[in-house]
Design an enzyme around this catalytic site. Structure first.
Site, PDB file in Angstrom:
ATOM      1  N   HIS A  73      54.587  67.421  33.291  1.00 39.24           N
ATOM      2  CA  HIS A  73      54.337  65.987  33.137  1.00 39.24           C
ATOM      3  C   HIS A  73      52.965  65.616  33.676  1.00 39.24           C
ATOM      4  O   HIS A  73      52.507  66.145  34.693  1.00 39.24           O
ATOM      5  CB  HIS A  73      55.436  65.151  33.797  1.00 39.24           C
ATOM      6  CG  HIS A  73      55.572  65.320  35.279  1.00 39.24           C
ATOM      7  ND1 HIS A  73      54.779  64.638  36.187  1.00 39.24           N
ATOM      8  CD2 HIS A  73      56.424  66.066  36.022  1.00 39.24           C
ATOM      9  CE1 HIS A  73      55.141  64.960  37.414  1.00 39.24           C
ATOM     10  NE2 HIS A  73      56.134  65.835  37.353  1.00 39.24           N
ATOM     11  N   ASP A  75      52.009  62.418  34.510  1.00 40.99           N
ATOM     12  CA  ASP A  75      51.987  61.259  35.403  1.00 40.99           C
ATOM     13  C   ASP A  75      52.191  61.669  36.854  1.00 40.99           C
ATOM     14  O   ASP A  75      52.732  62.739  37.152  1.00 40.99           O
ATOM     15  CB  ASP A  75      53.039  60.230  34.986  1.00 40.99           C
ATOM     16  CG  ASP A  75      54.463  60.773  35.045  1.00 40.99           C
ATOM     17  OD1 ASP A  75      54.688  61.895  34.563  1.00 40.99           O
ATOM     18  OD2 ASP A  75      55.355  60.074  35.564  1.00 40.99           O
ATOM     19  N   ASP A 105      52.184  68.347  42.076  1.00 40.42           N
ATOM     20  CA  ASP A 105      53.205  67.758  41.193  1.00 40.42           C
ATOM     21  C   ASP A 105      52.546  66.952  40.085  1.00 40.42           C
ATOM     22  O   ASP A 105      52.423  65.739  40.207  1.00 40.42           O
ATOM     23  CB  ASP A 105      54.129  66.886  42.036  1.00 40.42           C
ATOM     24  CG  ASP A 105      55.318  66.343  41.281  1.00 40.42           C
ATOM     25  OD1 ASP A 105      55.662  66.905  40.225  1.00 40.42           O
ATOM     26  OD2 ASP A 105      55.897  65.349  41.746  1.00 40.42           O
ATOM     27  N   GLU A 137      57.458  60.994  33.578  1.00 38.02           N
ATOM     28  CA  GLU A 137      58.550  61.782  34.149  1.00 38.02           C
ATOM     29  C   GLU A 137      59.055  61.137  35.424  1.00 38.02           C
ATOM     30  O   GLU A 137      60.261  61.133  35.705  1.00 38.02           O
ATOM     31  CB  GLU A 137      58.065  63.206  34.442  1.00 38.02           C
ATOM     32  CG  GLU A 137      59.156  64.170  34.911  1.00 38.02           C
ATOM     33  CD  GLU A 137      59.353  64.201  36.429  1.00 38.02           C
ATOM     34  OE1 GLU A 137      60.335  64.806  36.885  1.00 38.02           O
ATOM     35  OE2 GLU A 137      58.519  63.613  37.158  1.00 38.02           O
ATOM     36  N   HIS A 359      54.649  63.956  46.308  1.00 42.83           N
ATOM     37  CA  HIS A 359      54.847  62.526  46.580  1.00 42.83           C
ATOM     38  C   HIS A 359      54.345  62.100  47.957  1.00 42.83           C
ATOM     39  O   HIS A 359      54.482  60.927  48.316  1.00 42.83           O
ATOM     40  CB  HIS A 359      56.330  62.130  46.438  1.00 42.83           C
ATOM     41  CG  HIS A 359      56.896  62.341  45.077  1.00 42.83           C
ATOM     42  ND1 HIS A 359      58.126  61.821  44.693  1.00 42.83           N
ATOM     43  CD2 HIS A 359      56.431  62.998  43.994  1.00 42.83           C
ATOM     44  CE1 HIS A 359      58.373  62.164  43.441  1.00 42.83           C
ATOM     45  NE2 HIS A 359      57.347  62.892  42.994  1.00 42.83           N
TER      46      HIS A 359
END
Length: 384
Positions: A73, A75, A105, A137, A359
């Site tokens: 992904h 995003d 990520d 995602e 994150h």
């Protein structure tokens, strides 16, 4: 072999695109499309209904069924409220680590795939190699679901897929689904001195949560035999209860945000049916007996299938051969893998970086992980 320096440089370019899920990813996708086209791939850019976001689907090699799919992904999650030591969208290298939003990520995997494309293009002659880079995602796998809808009507599909989420290059063959909901209660407000004259939305929301907690216990008895997940049963979690604003006021509105992580699809259907029955047979009749205008509505925020471990599968065997791993693991986090599995594709997850860094502020990817990823991709095609 594609040099590590080339891949690091490309990763820096990808990080510089601030593809936070709330914003457009078009510039990033178009840059990736240009690179893959230059490598000889047949490229499709599939825009969302708004036209502000897009998926990329590209193919090297022959147009036949049964290829290998590499997917990630584009995003990333927001950086607001996080204490970064440097600009999160300007990748920096320190002590063998690449810092920046999305390095782990999961733009590191995307960069490795695209950087390797020219070398692989020269060797992919009998079995196609596909690339899928999606949007959104992080907000419910919206892009992957859209891509799956477009792919399912095609005669030519990959037979195996590697989803490059950060697993520290371990081969992962399963995870639970993720279903997120917001349930809203509309009652009737009033003065706290006469509770019977109103419909207390917070109290009905609390009863709704209590029923969820009862089902949480009931799900333990539904644990599939030999479940390898931890915990082995479907879980339910209440994330928040929002409602009310004063001691002496009957709250007219309330909201419950909750999720479940189903081990099997049947558990999710069971919970949804039980909660709907509780609403229609008990809660709502009581509320509407006092306030006919009362309502209870549930919005699905995200509903992503799990990746069911295969007892025997080509994807796991392929990924283990490529990485030198001895077997597959299970993880607690959710990915797009289950969406591709429902297309009949055999899927595993394997990518560079640790989910522990995802994150977070100062997200990073170890350069050694990127090297391992490149080595895996190098083994995909036969030597000339």
């Amino acid at each position: 072999m594609t040099t590590l320096d080339e891949t690091i440089a490309l990763l820096g370019e990808l990080v510089a695109y601030p593809t936070v899920s709330a914003d457009s990813n078009l510039a990033c996708i178009e840059a990736l499309a240009d690179r893959l086209e230059s490598a000889g791939a047949r490229v499709e850019v599939m825009k969302s209904e708004s036209g502000e976001k897009a998926n990329l689907y590209a193919t090297l090699g022959p147009e036949v069924h049964g290829g290998i799919l590499l997917s990630g992904h584009s995003d990333v999650v927001p950086v607001e409220g996080q204490n970064w030591s440097a600009d999160p969208f300007a990748m920096t290298e320190r002590e063998g680590r690449l810092y920046g939003r999305g390095t782990c990520d999961m733009k590191g995997f995307i960069a490795a795939c695209v950087a390797m494309a020219p070398a692989l293009a020269a060797r992919i002659t009998t079995r196609p190699l596909h690339f899928a880079f999606t949007h959104d995602e992080e907000t419910g796998c919206i892009g992957a679901k859209s891509l799956a809808e477009q792919l399912k009507s095609r005669e030519i599909l990959p037979s195996v897929a590697i989803i490059g989420e950060p697993t520290s290059m371990r081969v992962v063959e399963g995870h639970k689904g993720c279903c997120e909901y917001t349930t809203r209660f509309q009652g009737r407000g009033g003065h706290g001195s006469n509770p019977a004259a109103g419909v207390n939305a917070v109290e009905y929301a609390a009863r709704y949560i209590a029923r969820l907690m009862e089902l949480r216990e009931a799900l333990k008895a539904r644990t599939p035999p030999q479940s390898r997940f931890e915990p082995p049963w479907t879980t339910i979690n209440t994330g928040s209860l929002i409602g009310g604003f004063a001691h002496n006021v009957i709250p007219a509105e309330a909201e419950v945000q909750w999720e479940m992580r189903p081990v099997v699809d049947a558990d999710a259907a069971f919970v949804r049916a039980e909660m709907q029955s509780y609403i229609s047979e008990i809660l709502l009749p009581e509320m509407q007996a006092v306030a006919p205008e009362a309502t209870i509505t549930t919005e699905t925020i995200g509903d992503t299938p799990g990746l069911m471990p295969a007892t025997e599968g080509e994807a796991a065997a392929l990924a283990c051969a490529l990485t030198g791993s001895n077997g597959g693991a299970l993880v607690p986090f959710n990915t797009e893998a289950g969406i591709f599995q429902k297309l009949g594709i055999d899927v595993v997850i394997c990518g560079p970086g640790s989910i522990e860094q995802a994150h977070k502020p100062d997200e990073y990817l170890d350069i050694s992980q990127l090297s391992q990823c490149l080595a895996m991709l190098e083994r995909l095609g036969p030597r000339p």
